[in-house]
Scaffold this active site. Sequence first.
Site, PDB file in Angstrom:
ATOM      1  N   GLY A   1       0.838  -1.202   0.000  1.00  0.00           N
ATOM      2  CA  GLY A   1       0.000   0.000   0.000  1.00  0.00           C
ATOM      3  C   GLY A   1       0.869   1.245   0.000  1.00  0.00           C
ATOM      4  N   SER A   2       0.698   2.140  -0.949  1.00  0.00           N
ATOM      5  CA  SER A   2       1.675   3.214  -1.089  1.00  0.00           C
ATOM      6  C   SER A   2       1.162   4.316  -2.015  1.00  0.00           C
ATOM      7  CB  SER A   2       2.982   2.625  -1.638  1.00  0.00           C
ATOM      8  OG  SER A   2       2.695   1.762  -2.724  1.00  0.00           O
TER       9      SER A   2
END
Length: 240
Positions: free
Chosen positions: A208-209
């Site tokens: 997740g980024s």
Amino acid sequence: MARRPRTIGPSASDPGFSPQHALELVRSAIPPVHPAGRPFVGAGLALALAGRRHRWLRRAGLLAAGACAGFFRHPPRVPPTRPGAIVAPADGEICVIDVATPPAELSMGDVALPRVSIFLSLLDAHVQRAPVSGEVIDVQHRPGRFGSADLAAASTENERTSLRIRTPGGAEVVAVQVAGLLARRIICDAHVGDKLSIGDTYGLIRFGSRLDTYLPAGAQPLVTVGQRAIAGETVLAELP
């Protein structure tokens, strides 16, 4: 008397059917796994094997392996062929379109450039691809926080790795991998002097980024906030 429906496509009785053909069909339907994800998939399978006599342990191992294979999937992409296209470096939702100064560690000055930010959820493919063809002229990593990647402050406060690419025509595009709340590992396989083609895979972020793309001065974004981007295919803008 009704006739038996004719079977369409290969079957086990067809002369052209073979295990190799079946394997190719499976490979074309299931995306490969990025090398960085293989240890995680292997760990899940090892757990399932070790707990094969225990139903819940076996299921947990298989579920973990499947989840990791999905997260680290590396689907094939077909970049646009029209000259001057700048493609999305990551899958995800476009969360910001604005004008901002590139990361200070790149020493590009204080001139603000058009920026397009993409938020990657846990369900997105997390490989990063070159937004343009060209030479890598700078790669910089800066330690930082691990705040939520969907916040505006993430671009300046979170840990990040910046990739600066110069096209054969002299234009420069910057792709910045930004860590997130769960993303504690940024992988960048590109190095100064490398030649990249548009759509080439160069990195990955776990889990997740955010990906910030700084466009050349004068470039006009062709996307909108909330739009879904496909890495290597969605055109963010065109070189001025």
